[in-house]
Design a protein around this motif. Structure first.
Motif, short mmCIF file in Angstrom:
data_model
loop_
_atom_site.label_atom_id
_atom_site.label_comp_id
_atom_site.label_asym_id
_atom_site.label_seq_id
_atom_site.Cartn_x
_atom_site.Cartn_y
_atom_site.Cartn_z
N ASP A 347 35.68 36.57 48.73
CA ASP A 347 36.39 37.85 48.77
C ASP A 347 37.44 37.72 49.87
O ASP A 347 37.09 37.54 51.05
CB ASP A 347 35.41 38.98 49.12
CG ASP A 347 36.07 40.35 49.05
OD1 ASP A 347 37.23 40.47 49.47
OD2 ASP A 347 35.42 41.29 48.55
N ALA A 413 29.48 37.54 48.50
CA ALA A 413 30.42 38.17 47.56
C ALA A 413 30.00 39.62 47.27
O ALA A 413 28.80 39.92 47.31
CB ALA A 413 30.46 37.38 46.25
N ARG A 416 30.77 44.53 42.99
CA ARG A 416 31.79 45.34 42.34
C ARG A 416 33.03 45.36 43.18
O ARG A 416 32.98 45.37 44.40
CB ARG A 416 31.28 46.78 42.16
CG ARG A 416 30.05 46.87 41.32
CD ARG A 416 29.85 48.27 40.86
NE ARG A 416 30.98 48.69 40.04
CZ ARG A 416 30.89 49.58 39.05
NH1 ARG A 416 29.73 50.11 38.76
NH2 ARG A 416 31.94 49.93 38.36
N ARG A 417 34.15 45.46 42.49
CA ARG A 417 35.42 45.54 43.20
C ARG A 417 36.46 46.16 42.29
O ARG A 417 36.34 46.09 41.08
CB ARG A 417 35.86 44.13 43.61
CG ARG A 417 36.71 44.15 44.84
CD ARG A 417 37.17 42.83 45.32
NE ARG A 417 38.34 43.10 46.16
CZ ARG A 417 39.08 42.19 46.72
NH1 ARG A 417 38.79 40.94 46.55
NH2 ARG A 417 40.12 42.53 47.46
N TYR A 418 37.47 46.75 42.87
CA TYR A 418 38.67 47.26 42.19
C TYR A 418 38.43 48.48 41.32
O TYR A 418 39.28 48.82 40.49
CB TYR A 418 39.33 46.16 41.34
CG TYR A 418 39.86 45.00 42.17
CD1 TYR A 418 40.76 45.23 43.21
CD2 TYR A 418 39.47 43.69 41.92
CE1 TYR A 418 41.25 44.17 43.97
CE2 TYR A 418 39.96 42.63 42.67
CZ TYR A 418 40.85 42.88 43.69
OH TYR A 418 41.34 41.84 44.44
N LYS A 431 40.07 43.23 38.02
CA LYS A 431 38.63 43.10 37.76
C LYS A 431 38.33 41.74 37.12
O LYS A 431 37.31 41.12 37.41
CB LYS A 431 38.14 44.24 36.85
CG LYS A 431 37.82 45.51 37.62
CD LYS A 431 37.38 46.59 36.66
CE LYS A 431 36.75 47.75 37.39
NZ LYS A 431 35.41 47.46 37.90
N GLN A 433 40.00 39.09 37.70
CA GLN A 433 40.09 38.10 38.79
C GLN A 433 38.80 38.11 39.63
O GLN A 433 38.33 37.07 40.08
CB GLN A 433 41.30 38.39 39.69
CG GLN A 433 42.61 37.99 39.03
CD GLN A 433 43.76 37.98 40.02
OE1 GLN A 433 44.61 38.84 39.98
NE2 GLN A 433 43.78 36.99 40.90
N HIS A 434 38.27 39.31 39.79
CA HIS A 434 37.00 39.40 40.53
C HIS A 434 35.88 38.67 39.78
O HIS A 434 35.09 37.91 40.37
CB HIS A 434 36.65 40.88 40.74
CG HIS A 434 35.32 41.10 41.40
ND1 HIS A 434 34.97 40.51 42.59
CD2 HIS A 434 34.24 41.83 41.04
CE1 HIS A 434 33.75 40.87 42.94
NE2 HIS A 434 33.28 41.65 42.00
N ARG A 435 35.84 38.88 38.44
CA ARG A 435 34.82 38.20 37.62
C ARG A 435 34.98 36.67 37.74
O ARG A 435 34.01 35.95 37.89
CB ARG A 435 34.98 38.65 36.16
CG ARG A 435 33.75 38.39 35.32
CD ARG A 435 33.92 38.89 33.88
NE ARG A 435 34.52 40.21 33.80
CZ ARG A 435 35.69 40.50 33.21
NH1 ARG A 435 36.39 39.55 32.63
NH2 ARG A 435 36.14 41.73 33.16
N THR A 437 36.19 35.07 40.17
CA THR A 437 35.77 34.66 41.51
C THR A 437 34.25 34.56 41.59
O THR A 437 33.70 33.60 42.14
CB THR A 437 36.30 35.67 42.55
OG1 THR A 437 37.71 35.80 42.35
CG2 THR A 437 36.05 35.23 43.97
N ARG A 480 28.98 46.63 47.11
CA ARG A 480 30.43 46.66 47.24
C ARG A 480 30.72 46.34 48.69
O ARG A 480 29.84 46.50 49.52
CB ARG A 480 31.01 48.07 47.03
CG ARG A 480 30.93 48.62 45.67
CD ARG A 480 31.11 50.13 45.81
NE ARG A 480 30.74 50.81 44.60
CZ ARG A 480 31.61 51.14 43.66
NH1 ARG A 480 32.88 50.90 43.84
NH2 ARG A 480 31.21 51.74 42.57
#
Ligand code: F6P
Length: 557
Positions: A347, A413, A416-418, A431, A433-435, A437, A480
Motif C-alpha cells: 500500500d 496490506a 479494502r480500499r478506494y 479498485k 489496481q488494489h486487487r 496489488t 482498511r
C-alpha cells in the motif's frame, strides 16, 4: 529480575532440541494440514494476523509460550502498563501507552495521575491546530501560515512523517490549507530545498526534539531562524521576538532549553521523560499529524492504539497478537538462525512504515547487554529493512527467492480500499489496481513459502530457474487503512518489541549505542574547523580529515 540467563532455561533447551527436528521440515510439508491457516490466524482491533506461513507447528508455539512464561512475560506486561520503571538504565517508566488512554481513565504513577496532563497537552494541540485551520495563525507580516516544516530527526521525525503519509486520504478539506513538510537531514539538503521554494511570511517551523540537544535538528533550526530573520526582520513593525512568536513552535521534554533557544512559552508543547523518542508520535510530537488530519482523526489514531493496548493487556498469551508476532520472531532469530527481516507493505500510503520500524525495532532491541549488564550469548534484534512490496519485487525480491540468505518477511496490506472515490470509473480502475496489488502480495508470500511447488508444471527446473521456497512470512491484513487501524498496527509492533526484549532480557527503552558516535563527531568537527589536533587519529581518519582541508584550500583559491 531473572537470575539464570534465558538460554539456560529448560524452555530454551527444549526449543533448541525441537528446532533440530523442525529444521528438515519444508513449509510446504506443514501445509499438508489443511486447517493450518485458521489455526495460526488471530484477529484484534481491525487487524488480522496470519502466522501460518511461519516455519513452526502447534508444538513449537506451545514451547515458545513456555519460554514466554519462563521469562515472566505476563508480569512484565503488567509492569510496563502500570508505569513501573522498566527502563532500568535510565531509571524511568516507558509510558507511551499513557498517551493514548481515554480522557476518563486514570493512571497513577508515583502518586500522580498522568491522564490530566496528557489530556491538557491534547487540548493545547487542539487549540493550535484550530488556529492554523481557521487561518488565525499568522506570520509576522500578518499573512496566514501556509507551510509548516517539522525540524526533527529519529523519533521526532519518523513517526509524524510515516503517519501523515499513511493518512493522507484523511486530510481535512474544508479548512484553511496548511501543508506539512519534514526536514531531518543534518546536511541541510531537505531544508535548503524548502527555503528556496517557500515564502518566509507564510512558513512556520516546528522544532521537535525530546532532548533539545540534537545537533542535526538544532543546525537546521539555526539555518531556518537566520533565513526568517534576514527576510522578515527588515520589514516595518517586525522584530525578532515577533518572528519567533509567529514562526516557531517547540516540542520537547525540556521546556527550559526551548525557552533558552527563543521559543515563546505560549508556543511550547511539552512531553515527558517517560515517553521514549521512538514511541512519541502519540503526543505533542504528533502535532504535524493533527495539522494534516485534524484532532478528531488524531484521537482516532490514539483510540486504535489503545484498543491494541487493551488486547495486549487482556488477551491470553496464545491469542495475543503482539505476543505471537514476537514469538515468531524469537523462533526465527534464535532457533532457525534467520537474522534478516524484511517489512513489505502493499500500500503506497505506507511508504515510510519500514523506515519507522527500522528505528522502532533496531534502536530498541539492537542490544547485547542484559538488564544486569551481562553480555548475551544469543542473537537479539535481526537486521530489519524494507520498502513498498510491489516496488521491492523489482528490486530485492530476487534475493528473497533465490539468494543464499534466509529472510523472514512481513507482508502488510489493507483488505479494502478506494470505496470513497466519487467518480465511478476511476473508482473501479483504482479498485482493480488494489486487487492486483493484493494478488501480488499473496502470490509472493505463497511462492516464498512453496517454491517450485507453487506451480503445477511437471519436471525438474534447471538450477537458475529453481525456487527452493521455505522462506517464512507473516501476513498482516488491515480491514482498511484508517487512523484507528494504523494506531493499532503501530502499537502491535511496539508491544512486539517489548515482548522480545523481555525474553532476551534487554532494555528496549534506552539507546546508549548512539551516544559515543555523537561525542566523537563533536570532537571531529572541532578538529575539522580548527585545522588542528588530528595527529592522534588513526591513519585512515587522518587522511580523510586532510582531504577536507585540501578541498577547502582549493575552494578558497
Ligand atoms: O540519536 C538517537 C536519538 O536520540 C533517538 O533515540 C531519537 O529519536 C533521536 O535521536 C532524536 O532525539 P531528540 O528527539 O532528542 O532530538
Amino acid at each position: 529480575m531473572r537470575h539464570a540467563p534465558i538460554d539456560q532455561s529448560a524452555a530454551w533447551q527444549a526449543l533448541a532440541n525441537h528446532a533440530e527436528a523442525m529444521r528438515g521440515t519444508h513449509l510446504s510439508d506443514l501445509f499438508a494440514d489443511t486447517a493450518r491457516g485458521d489455526a495460526f490466524t488471530r484477529r484484534a482491533a481491525g487487524l488480522t494476523l496470519d502466522l501460518s506461513k511461519q516455519r513452526w507447528s502447534a508444538e513449537t508455539l506451545e514451547r515458545l509460550l513456555d519460554l514466554a512464561r519462563e521469562a515472566r512475560l505476563p508480569e512484565a506486561i503488567r509492569a510496563l502498563l502500570a508505569g513501573e520503571r522498566v527502563n532500568i538504565s535510565e531509571n524511568r517508566p516507558a509510558l507511551h501507552t499513557a498517551l493514548r488512554l481515554p480522557a476518563e481513565a486514570s493512571l497513577v504513577v508515583d502518586g500522580e495521575d498522568l491522564v490530566p496532563g496528557v489530556q491538557a497537552t491534547l487540548s493545547r494541540m487542539d487549540e493550535m491546530v484550530t488556529r492554523f485551520h481557521t487561518a488565525q495563525w499568522r506570520g509576522a507580516t500578518g499573512r496566514p501560515i501556509r507551510d509548516v516544516v517539522n525540524l526533527g530527526v529519529g523519533g521526532s521525525d519518523l513517526g509524524p512523517l510515516m503517519v501523515t503519509h499513511a493518512l493522507a486520504d484523511y486530510r481535512l478539506a474544508d479548512v484553511h490549507r496548511v501543508d506539512v513538510h519534514f526536514a531531518s537531514t543534518m546536511d541541510g539538503s531537505q531544508l535548503a530545498a524548502y527555503l528556496s521554494r517557500f515564502n518566509p511570511e507564510t512558513t512556520l517551523f516546528v522544532l521537535s526534539s525530546k532532548s533539545f540537544t540534537t545537533i542535526d535538528t538544532l543546525s537546521n533550526a539555526r539555518t531556518a531562524r537566520d533565513w526568517l530573520m534576514a527576510r522578515l526582520g527588515n520589514q516595518e513593525g517586525v522584530d525578532d521576538a515577533l518572528v519567533m512568536r509567529q514562526h516557531f513552535i517547540g516540542v520537547s521534554a525540556k521546556p527550559e532549553k526551548m525557552t533558552e533557544w527563543g521559543i515563546a512559552e505560549a508556543n511550547q508543547l511539552e512531553f515527558w521523560e517517560w515517553v521514549g523518542g521512538r514511541y512519541s508520535l502519540w503526543g505533542a510530537i504528533g502535532l504535524p499529524i493533527a495539522l494534516v488530519v485534524g484532532m478528531a482523526n488524531f484521537r482516532e489514531l490514539l483510540a486504535g492504539a489503545h484498543a491494541m493496548d487493551e488486547h495486549f493487556a487482556g488477551a491470553p498469551l496464545a491469542d495475543n497478537l503482539p505476543v505471537l508476532l514476537a514469538l515468531a520472531g524469537i523462533w526465527n532469530v534464535n532457533f532457525l538462525d534467520i537474522r534478516a527481516h524484511s517489512i513489505l507493505p502493499y500500500d503506497g500510503r505506507l511508504e515510510y512504515f519500514a523506515a519507522y520500524l527500522e528505528q522502532l525495532e533496531m534502536e530498541s532491541n539492537g542490544k547485547s547487554a542484559t538488564h544486569d549488564g551481562r553480555q548475551v550469548n544469543y542473537s537479539t534484534c535481526p537486521v530489519l529493512w524494507g520498502q513498498l512490496g510491489p516496488n521491492a519485487q523489482h528490486a530485492f525480491y530476487q534475493l528473497l527467492h533465490q539468494g543464499t540468505q534466509p529472510v523472514v518477511c512481513d507482508f502488510i496490506a489493507p483488505l479494502r480500499r478506494y470505496d470513497d472515490v466519487e467518480d465511478e470509473a476511476t473508482r473501479e480502475h483504482l479498485k482493480a489496481q488494489h486487487r492486483l496489488t493484493l494478488a501480488n502480495c499473496f502470490a509472493q508470500s505463497r511462492l516464498l513459502m512453496l517454491g517450485d511447488d507453487a506451480i503445477e508444471e511437471a519436471g525438474p527446473r534447471p538450477g537458475h530457474k529453481r525456487y527452493r521456497g521455505n522462506q517464512p512470512s507473516t501476513t498482516l491484513l488491515l480491514d482498511r487503512l484508517t487512523p484507528a487501524t494504523l494506531g493499532a498496527l503501530v502499537a502491535l509492533y511496539e508491544h512486539k518489541v517489548f515482548v522480545q526484549a523481555t525474553i532476551w532480557d534487554i532494555n528496549s527503552f534506552d539507546q546508549w549505542g548512539v551516544e559515543l558516535g555523537k561525542q566523537i563527531a563533536g570532537e571531529t568537527e572541532r578538529i575539522l574547523a580548527s585545522h588542528r589536533g588530528h595527529e592522534g587519529m588513526d591513519a585512515s581518519t587522518r587522511a580523510l580529515v586532510e582531504a577536507v582541508w585540501q578541498a577547502e584550500a582549493v575552494g578558497d583559491d
